[in-house]
Enzyme design. Structure first.
Site, PDB file in Angstrom:
ATOM      1  N   SER A  61       0.816  -1.221   0.000  1.00 52.84           N
ATOM      2  CA  SER A  61       0.000   0.000   0.000  1.00 52.84           C
ATOM      3  C   SER A  61       0.849   1.271   0.000  1.00 52.84           C
ATOM      4  O   SER A  61       0.451   2.283  -0.575  1.00 52.84           O
ATOM      5  CB  SER A  61      -0.920  -0.004   1.223  1.00 52.84           C
ATOM      6  OG  SER A  61      -1.846  -1.076   1.118  1.00 52.84           O
ATOM      7  N   VAL A  90      -4.812  -3.238   1.385  1.00 54.35           N
ATOM      8  CA  VAL A  90      -5.363  -3.774   2.644  1.00 54.35           C
ATOM      9  C   VAL A  90      -4.272  -3.719   3.699  1.00 54.35           C
ATOM     10  O   VAL A  90      -3.246  -4.398   3.572  1.00 54.35           O
ATOM     11  CB  VAL A  90      -5.849  -5.228   2.464  1.00 54.35           C
ATOM     12  CG1 VAL A  90      -6.308  -5.809   3.814  1.00 54.35           C
ATOM     13  CG2 VAL A  90      -6.981  -5.297   1.446  1.00 54.35           C
ATOM     14  N   LEU A  91      -4.486  -2.867   4.689  1.00 55.45           N
ATOM     15  CA  LEU A  91      -3.547  -2.744   5.803  1.00 55.45           C
ATOM     16  C   LEU A  91      -4.179  -3.383   7.026  1.00 55.45           C
ATOM     17  O   LEU A  91      -5.329  -3.083   7.365  1.00 55.45           O
ATOM     18  CB  LEU A  91      -3.235  -1.271   6.081  1.00 55.45           C
ATOM     19  CG  LEU A  91      -2.328  -0.598   5.041  1.00 55.45           C
ATOM     20  CD1 LEU A  91      -2.519   0.905   5.053  1.00 55.45           C
ATOM     21  CD2 LEU A  91      -0.875  -0.956   5.266  1.00 55.45           C
ATOM     22  N   SER A  95       1.882  -5.960  15.324  1.00 58.30           N
ATOM     23  CA  SER A  95       2.275  -5.708  16.723  1.00 58.30           C
ATOM     24  C   SER A  95       3.126  -4.442  16.854  1.00 58.30           C
ATOM     25  O   SER A  95       3.563  -4.074  17.938  1.00 58.30           O
ATOM     26  CB  SER A  95       3.068  -6.905  17.265  1.00 58.30           C
ATOM     27  OG  SER A  95       4.174  -7.135  16.407  1.00 58.30           O
ATOM     28  N   THR A  96       3.356  -3.768  15.714  1.00 63.42           N
ATOM     29  CA  THR A  96       4.174  -2.539  15.782  1.00 63.42           C
ATOM     30  C   THR A  96       3.348  -1.347  15.294  1.00 63.42           C
ATOM     31  O   THR A  96       2.182  -1.497  14.946  1.00 63.42           O
ATOM     32  CB  THR A  96       5.418  -2.675  14.859  1.00 63.42           C
ATOM     33  OG1 THR A  96       4.971  -2.642  13.497  1.00 63.42           O
ATOM     34  CG2 THR A  96       6.164  -3.967  15.148  1.00 63.42           C
ATOM     35  N   HIS A  98       3.891   0.127  12.518  1.00 59.89           N
ATOM     36  CA  HIS A  98       4.015   0.155  11.046  1.00 59.89           C
ATOM     37  C   HIS A  98       2.674   0.498  10.404  1.00 59.89           C
ATOM     38  O   HIS A  98       2.564   1.335   9.514  1.00 59.89           O
ATOM     39  CB  HIS A  98       4.493  -1.235  10.617  1.00 59.89           C
ATOM     40  CG  HIS A  98       5.127  -1.271   9.280  1.00 59.89           C
ATOM     41  ND1 HIS A  98       5.034  -2.370   8.459  1.00 59.89           N
ATOM     42  CD2 HIS A  98       5.856  -0.362   8.593  1.00 59.89           C
ATOM     43  CE1 HIS A  98       5.680  -2.138   7.336  1.00 59.89           C
ATOM     44  NE2 HIS A  98       6.190  -0.930   7.400  1.00 59.89           N
TER      45      HIS A  98
HETATM   46  O1  LIG Z   1       3.119  -4.186   6.804  1.00 58.42           O
HETATM   47  N1  LIG Z   1       2.005  -4.405   6.441  1.00 58.42           N
HETATM   48  C1  LIG Z   1       1.449  -4.111   5.202  1.00 58.42           C
HETATM   49  C2  LIG Z   1       2.181  -3.573   4.110  1.00 58.42           C
HETATM   50  N2  LIG Z   1       3.494  -3.325   4.238  1.00 58.42           N
HETATM   51  C3  LIG Z   1       4.371  -3.105   3.085  1.00 58.42           C
HETATM   52  C4  LIG Z   1       4.432  -1.627   2.680  1.00 58.42           C
HETATM   53  O2  LIG Z   1       3.196  -1.201   2.108  1.00 58.42           O
HETATM   54  C5  LIG Z   1       5.535  -1.441   1.624  1.00 58.42           C
HETATM   55  O3  LIG Z   1       5.254  -2.237   0.500  1.00 58.42           O
HETATM   56  C6  LIG Z   1       6.903  -1.805   2.161  1.00 58.42           C
HETATM   57  O4  LIG Z   1       7.118  -1.125   3.390  1.00 58.42           O
HETATM   58  C7  LIG Z   1       8.013  -1.453   1.174  1.00 58.42           C
HETATM   59  O5  LIG Z   1       7.977  -0.077   0.880  1.00 58.42           O
HETATM   60  N3  LIG Z   1       1.557  -3.283   2.947  1.00 58.42           N
HETATM   61  C8  LIG Z   1       0.223  -3.535   2.792  1.00 58.42           C
HETATM   62  O6  LIG Z   1      -0.344  -3.255   1.723  1.00 58.42           O
HETATM   63  N4  LIG Z   1      -0.502  -4.064   3.828  1.00 58.42           N
HETATM   64  C9  LIG Z   1       0.050  -4.361   5.021  1.00 58.42           C
HETATM   65  O7  LIG Z   1      -0.672  -4.832   5.936  1.00 58.42           O
END
Ligand SMILES: O=Nc1c(NC[C@H](O)[C@H](O)[C@H](O)CO)[nH]c(=O)[nH]c1=O
Length: 166
Positions: A61, A90-91, A95-96, A98
């Protein structure tokens, strides 16, 4: 039964003359696929031609805003400009922190993208605290408010492109 959150259409819209871009992340693929399918089916039900629905993907995302701009520019250069774009991601909270940082930054970037590109950018980001919430919002779980939000994004895309197009 009141189904909350369903933005009812205010009139019938004919999508037969618009081109729609869908750019989706590949994290949580099963849920993404259901959302994309929901959006595509709703677009087609509102008259958007299959050949006028262009799909692109990104790793996650966080990549949606920048890639959406490049996607829109590329379609314009190819002489097939988009009338609206639906970024889908979809996020799901882990546990962090992020989740919070990606949700906040990506949401603001997608909102601001509209001014840069001059076409509507539909908000297709699910920001869920649990996988169950995400499954329900993709129509994959008989739990709370089971409804495929991808369908709403498709309908919003047609309305915004037809009502506010050039
Ligand atoms: O961490 N969880 C998720 C996620 N992390 C990756 C981030 O979007 C990106 O691709 C990387 O950080 C590299 O830049 N991306 C999502 O779409 N959904 C999540 O739930």
């Amino acid at each position: 039964m009141v189904v909350k959150g369903l933005g009812q259409l205010d009139q019938d819209y004919n999508g037969s003359e618009i081109r729609v871009g869908i750019i989706h992340a590949r994290w949580n693929k099963m849920i993404i696929d259901a959302l994309v399918n929901g959006a595509v089916e709703r677009l087609k039900s509102m008259g958007v031609r299959e050949e006028n629905i262009v799909v692109e993907t990104v790793p996650g995302s966080f990549e949606l805003p920048w890639a959406a701009k490049r996607f829109i520019d590329a379609q314009k250069v190819a002489g097939e400009p988009l009338d609206v774009v639906i970024p889908i991601g979809v996020l799901i909270k882990g546990s962090t922190m992020h989740f919070e940082y990606i949700s906040e930054s990506t949401t603001h970037a997608l909102m601001n993208l509209q001014e840069k590109v001059g076409i509507p950018v539909i908000f297709g980001l699910l920001t869920c605290l649990t996988e169950e919430q995400a499954l329900a919002r993709a129509g994959l779980d008989a739990g709370e408010s089971m409804h495929n939000h991808g369908e709403d994004w498709g309908a919003a895309a047609v309305e915004m492109a037809v009502k506010f197009g050039p």
